[in-house]
Design a protein around this motif. Structure first.
Motif, PDB file in Angstrom:
ATOM      1  N   ASP A   1     -10.546 -94.220   5.671  1.00  0.00           N
ATOM      2  CA  ASP A   1      -9.093 -94.096   5.482  1.00  0.00           C
ATOM      3  C   ASP A   1      -8.632 -92.642   5.449  1.00  0.00           C
ATOM      4  N   GLY A   2      -9.420 -91.743   5.983  1.00  0.00           N
ATOM      5  CA  GLY A   2      -9.057 -90.329   6.019  1.00  0.00           C
ATOM      6  C   GLY A   2      -9.745 -89.540   4.923  1.00  0.00           C
ATOM      7  N   GLY A   3      -9.789 -88.228   5.090  1.00  0.00           N
ATOM      8  CA  GLY A   3     -10.471 -87.384   4.123  1.00  0.00           C
ATOM      9  C   GLY A   3     -11.979 -87.462   4.258  1.00  0.00           C
ATOM     10  N   TYR A   4     -12.682 -86.852   3.313  1.00  0.00           N
ATOM     11  CA  TYR A   4     -14.142 -86.784   3.359  1.00  0.00           C
ATOM     12  C   TYR A   4     -14.736 -87.110   1.995  1.00  0.00           C
ATOM     13  N   ARG A   5     -15.917 -87.673   2.006  1.00  0.00           N
ATOM     14  CA  ARG A   5     -16.710 -87.865   0.804  1.00  0.00           C
ATOM     15  C   ARG A   5     -17.758 -86.759   0.764  1.00  0.00           C
ATOM     16  N   ILE A   6     -17.845 -86.071  -0.345  1.00  0.00           N
ATOM     17  CA  ILE A   6     -18.765 -84.945  -0.488  1.00  0.00           C
ATOM     18  C   ILE A   6     -19.838 -85.309  -1.507  1.00  0.00           C
ATOM     19  N   SER A   7     -21.095 -85.127  -1.145  1.00  0.00           N
ATOM     20  CA  SER A   7     -22.203 -85.419  -2.047  1.00  0.00           C
ATOM     21  C   SER A   7     -23.163 -84.241  -2.077  1.00  0.00           C
ATOM     22  N   VAL A   8     -23.587 -83.861  -3.264  1.00  0.00           N
ATOM     23  CA  VAL A   8     -24.667 -82.894  -3.414  1.00  0.00           C
ATOM     24  C   VAL A   8     -25.957 -83.696  -3.520  1.00  0.00           C
ATOM     25  N   VAL A   9     -26.837 -83.541  -2.545  1.00  0.00           N
ATOM     26  CA  VAL A   9     -28.063 -84.324  -2.479  1.00  0.00           C
ATOM     27  C   VAL A   9     -29.217 -83.455  -2.960  1.00  0.00           C
ATOM     28  N   ARG A  10     -29.852 -83.867  -4.039  1.00  0.00           N
ATOM     29  CA  ARG A  10     -31.032 -83.180  -4.557  1.00  0.00           C
ATOM     30  C   ARG A  10     -32.070 -84.215  -4.933  1.00  0.00           C
ATOM     31  N   ASP A  11     -33.267 -84.070  -4.382  1.00  0.00           N
ATOM     32  CA  ASP A  11     -34.369 -84.984  -4.684  1.00  0.00           C
ATOM     33  C   ASP A  11     -33.948 -86.435  -4.483  1.00  0.00           C
TER      34      ASP A  11
END
Length: 427
Positions: free
Chosen positions: A388-398
């Motif tokens: 639906d627009g925009g972005y999902r941001i994830s910090v991926v660690r381990d």
């Protein structure tokens, strides 16, 4: 020394062959082109990323005369040519064959080998992996069984520094201190010590053992119901080798930094990165003009120019290539996005360029959908376009992710905060 044991050739049953074809991985190649939204796409395997200058020139001509002139580097050190004209597949294959880039038509999609790109150049590592690379590629192309590997199966040849050992390859050979090497299958908990001379043959045998266990049903070791340790045990049995040992401190290092590469004997080389892995015709021409004998493409979408003089660095920078670690483009990657991919929800490359900020931090990868084509391994910031627009941001660690959902006006700030591990919250 390991005893030489002949392995029966692998011939899939009709049932396995049918299952394989029903679940074809659809990876494009140099002979099987992919129909993208912006035209046909060819993916040309470059084992170890090593290209002679004449081969690089041939690739540049093919991109200009058959495609849109650009070359795209992949996360395996391969090359993609996009916007190919309809019906040019035969001409492309002819050109690649003439330049030595197509040694076996049956194996062209399975020659996926990454190798430490600075091996033999900067004095680090325990051995120069280029002899392994040449031998493994030759063995791979001569193996009847190996032709049945998927286009996603990956070999990694690490000179001991730990760079490509962290790329989650299906079969990894890592140089050991002194002489010899360790063979690892998938994410097995153990490694098999092998001699340096026998390392390429052991790597191929591990791939053939995988094929027998997979029975045409899976593409990669991580997808098998059989544990990777069992595959390694089968390799041990066939080689009549000593039992595997625990993984000996499998430390992982990062990618080569852009700039000058200096060898212990004072010889120089150059390291550059391509913004988002895209090389224009002008940039490729400058790279081939600066190269001495060969270019090495890296799994981090960079190019190493062994023995190239430092005076060429300014010429490369003038074309827009990344030549300094402080560049805001360092560590930024993206899939092709719109308009090249119909599944993409956004023009991720334009959005990534708009969101550039200095400061570095974790690598960040922009994806137009949940497939995340080409995303990096290891810790990174994952930016995925939403339905639906925009972005999902994830910090991926381990393997763990903390996510936030943002609208475009806050995107650049949020990505920069995520890369530097600053506090960031759902907006």
């Amino acid at each position: 020394m390991l005893a030489a044991v002949s392995t029966p050739p692998f011939h899939p049953s009709p049932q396995a062959t049918a299952a394989w074809r029903d679940r074809d991985d659809a990876c494009p190649g140099a002979l099987r082109l992919h129909a993208a939204d912006d035209g046909a796409l060819a993916r040309i395997r470059i084992p170890g990323g090593v290209l002679r200058v004449d081969q690089a020139e041939a690739l540049g001509r093919a991109a200009r005369e058959l495609g849109d002139g650009e070359l795209h580097l992949t996360s395996r050190g391969n090359v993609q040519v996009r916007r190919l004209a309809a019906g040019c597949g035969g001409e492309l294959a002819k050109r690649l064959g003439a330049s030595g880039l197509l040694p076996s038509q049956r194996h062209e999609r399975v020659r996926n080998i990454v190798a430490s790109p600075l091996s033999g150049l900067d004095g680090r590592g325990f051995t120069d992996v280029r002899p392994w690379l040449r031998e493994l590629d030759a063995l791979l192309c001569a193996s009847e069984a190996a032709a049945w590997l998927s286009g996603r199966f990956l070999f990694a040849l690490d000179d001991g520094r730990g760079d490509v050992a962290g790329l989650s390859a299906d079969v990894t050979v890592r140089a050991a201190p002194g002489e010899g090497a360790w063979l690892r299958v998938g994410a097995s908990d153990a490694v098999l010590p092998v001699s340096s001379e026998e390392a390429p043959r052991a790597a191929l045998l591990a791939a053939e053992v995988f094929l027998e266990a997979a029975k045409g049903q899976t593409w990669r070791v991580s997808e098998l119901a059989v544990p990777a340790d069992e595959l390694l045990s089968d390799v041990v049995r066939r080689l009549r080798a000593p039992q595997p040992t625990a993984v000996p401190g499998w430390q992982v290092t990062g990618e080569p930094s852009p700039g000058l590469v200096t060898a212990p004997d004072g010889m120089t080389g150059l390291s550059v990165l391509a913004p988002l892995g895209r090389l224009t015709a002008a940039q490729w021409a400058e790279l081939t003009a600066s190269a001495v004998r060969e270019l090495r493409l890296t799994p981090w979408r960079g190019v190493i120019l062994p023995m190239a003089p430092v005076s060429r660095l300014s010429h490369l920078a003038a074309t827009g290539l990344i030549t300094e670690p402080a560049s805001p483009w360092t560590g930024v990657g993206a899939c092709i996005g719109r308009p090249g991919c119909a599944k993409s929800r956004a023009d991720v490359r334009t959005d990534a360029a708009t969101a550039l900020r200095p400061g570095g931090g974790l690598p960040v990868y922009w994806s137009g959908c949940e497939r995340r084509c080409g995303r990096p391994r290891g810790d990174h910031v994952d930016v995925v376009a939403e339905q639906d627009g925009g972005y999902r941001i994830s910090v991926v660690r381990d393997g763990l992710a903390q996510a936030t959902f943002l609208n475009s006006p806050l995107l650049a700030t949020a990505v920069a905060a995520a890369r530097t591990q600053d506090q960031f919250h759902d907006q």
